[in-house]
Design a protein around this motif. Structure first.
Motif, mmCIF file in Angstrom:
data_model
loop_
_atom_site.group_PDB
_atom_site.id
_atom_site.type_symbol
_atom_site.label_atom_id
_atom_site.label_comp_id
_atom_site.label_asym_id
_atom_site.label_seq_id
_atom_site.Cartn_x
_atom_site.Cartn_y
_atom_site.Cartn_z
ATOM 1 N N ASP A 89 0.717 -1.169 0.009
ATOM 2 C CA ASP A 89 -0.187 -0.036 0.178
ATOM 3 C C ASP A 89 0.960 1.198 -0.080
ATOM 4 O O ASP A 89 0.646 2.352 -0.673
ATOM 5 N N LEU A 90 2.091 1.202 0.746
ATOM 6 C CA LEU A 90 2.761 2.363 0.679
ATOM 7 C C LEU A 90 3.558 2.529 -0.357
ATOM 8 O O LEU A 90 3.842 3.665 -1.022
ATOM 9 N N TYR A 91 3.937 1.333 -1.012
ATOM 10 C CA TYR A 91 4.932 1.382 -2.271
ATOM 11 C C TYR A 91 3.954 2.055 -3.331
ATOM 12 O O TYR A 91 4.343 2.742 -4.090
ATOM 13 N N LEU A 92 2.473 1.574 -3.257
ATOM 14 C CA LEU A 92 1.548 1.832 -4.387
ATOM 15 C C LEU A 92 1.025 3.354 -4.371
ATOM 16 O O LEU A 92 1.180 4.293 -5.289
ATOM 17 N N ASP A 93 1.260 3.876 -3.008
ATOM 18 C CA ASP A 93 0.807 5.404 -2.636
ATOM 19 C C ASP A 93 2.271 6.318 -3.481
ATOM 20 O O ASP A 93 1.978 7.217 -3.961
ATOM 21 N N GLY A 94 3.301 5.619 -3.137
ATOM 22 C CA GLY A 94 4.636 6.664 -3.591
ATOM 23 C C GLY A 94 4.404 6.315 -5.280
ATOM 24 O O GLY A 94 4.935 7.434 -5.902
ATOM 25 N N VAL A 95 4.104 5.302 -5.710
ATOM 26 C CA VAL A 95 4.076 5.313 -7.514
ATOM 27 C C VAL A 95 2.906 6.178 -7.925
ATOM 28 O O VAL A 95 3.146 7.066 -8.687
ATOM 29 N N LYS A 96 2.019 6.356 -7.123
ATOM 30 C CA LYS A 96 0.490 7.393 -7.262
ATOM 31 C C LYS A 96 1.161 8.931 -7.286
ATOM 32 O O LYS A 96 0.625 9.480 -8.004
ATOM 33 N N ASN A 97 2.111 9.156 -6.306
ATOM 34 C CA ASN A 97 2.205 10.179 -5.773
ATOM 35 C C ASN A 97 3.663 10.958 -6.294
ATOM 36 O O ASN A 97 4.065 12.118 -6.343
ATOM 37 N N ARG A 98 4.279 10.048 -7.403
ATOM 38 C CA ARG A 98 5.542 10.658 -7.990
ATOM 39 C C ARG A 98 5.265 11.033 -9.411
ATOM 40 O O ARG A 98 4.174 10.416 -10.171
ATOM 41 N N GLN A 99 6.134 11.592 -10.140
ATOM 42 C CA GLN A 99 6.091 11.825 -11.408
ATOM 43 C C GLN A 99 6.424 10.607 -12.118
ATOM 44 O O GLN A 99 7.515 10.017 -11.929
ATOM 45 N N SER A 100 5.780 9.950 -13.020
ATOM 46 C CA SER A 100 6.068 8.691 -13.675
ATOM 47 C C SER A 100 7.049 8.923 -14.826
ATOM 48 O O SER A 100 7.109 10.071 -15.065
ATOM 49 N N PRO A 101 7.797 7.825 -14.911
ATOM 50 C CA PRO A 101 8.875 8.091 -16.174
ATOM 51 C C PRO A 101 8.239 8.352 -17.563
ATOM 52 O O PRO A 101 8.625 9.078 -18.320
ATOM 53 N N LYS A 102 6.880 8.235 -17.760
ATOM 54 C CA LYS A 102 6.172 8.596 -18.986
ATOM 55 C C LYS A 102 5.895 9.929 -19.067
ATOM 56 O O LYS A 102 6.086 10.525 -19.983
ATOM 57 N N ASP A 103 5.490 10.368 -17.865
ATOM 58 C CA ASP A 103 4.967 12.073 -17.801
ATOM 59 C C ASP A 103 6.441 12.705 -17.699
ATOM 60 O O ASP A 103 6.372 13.919 -18.176
ATOM 61 N N ALA A 104 7.448 12.340 -17.255
ATOM 62 C CA ALA A 104 8.737 12.835 -17.208
ATOM 63 C C ALA A 104 9.441 12.663 -18.421
ATOM 64 O O ALA A 104 10.486 13.728 -18.631
#
Length: 160
Positions: A89-104
């Motif tokens: 859950d914490l890992y997935l929250d981090g993925v959700k709240n960081r800039q994705s490689p795609k968006d970057a």
């Protein structure tokens, strides 16, 4: 009398040969079924990694990722020598709240190095290059109700 015993013995030998032949064919068919099942499981795990795990990380899609993580999954490892531990859950929250490689607009490459399947469990070794990291992940899978789920993730970053 001897001729009759001889014929009986020949008949028994023929029956034994036929029995052995058909049992050998049956064993071969059983091994083929096991191999087919193993191949189907490997294909299902490959699909989960490529279309859910890699895609979810690349796009920052925590919902897509969550669909292949079993509830209560733990994430362990080290990043740059520092211990790393999170619940899924914490890992997935981090993925959700960081800039994705795609968006970057950053390079991203996921590669499956190895998948081992034994009955309803499996281990996948993958390499994942994103941002300045080259991660080596070991994903433990378990087949639950006909679907393969990640039940443990271990990671570290490695040099090229």
């Amino acid at each position: 009398m001897k001729l009759q015993k001889s014929k009986l013995l020949v008949s028994k030998v023929i029956l034994l040969i036929v029995f052995i032949f058909f049992n050998a064919q049956g064993m071969k068919a059983q091994n083929n079924n096991t191999m087919k099942t193993h191949n189907l499981d490997t294909e299902a795990i490959t699909d989960a990694i490529e279309n859910y795990y890699f895609k979810g990380i690349y796009e920052g899609d925590a919902i897509l990722l969550e669909s292949i993580f079993y509830p209560g999954t733990l994430v362990y490892g080290d990043v740059n020598g520092q211990p790393y531990f999170k619940t899924a859950d914490l890992y997935l929250d981090g993925v959700k709240n960081r800039q994705s490689p795609k968006d970057a607009g950053k390079p991203y490459k996921g590669e499956i190095l190895n998948i081992k399947v034994v009955n309803s469990i499996a281990m996948a070794e993958i390499n994942l290059k994103m941002y300045e990291f080259n991660y080596r992940d070991f994903l433990s899978f378990h087949k639950i109700n006909g679907k393969w789920y990640i039940v443990n993730k271990m990671l570290t970053n490695v040099s090229e």
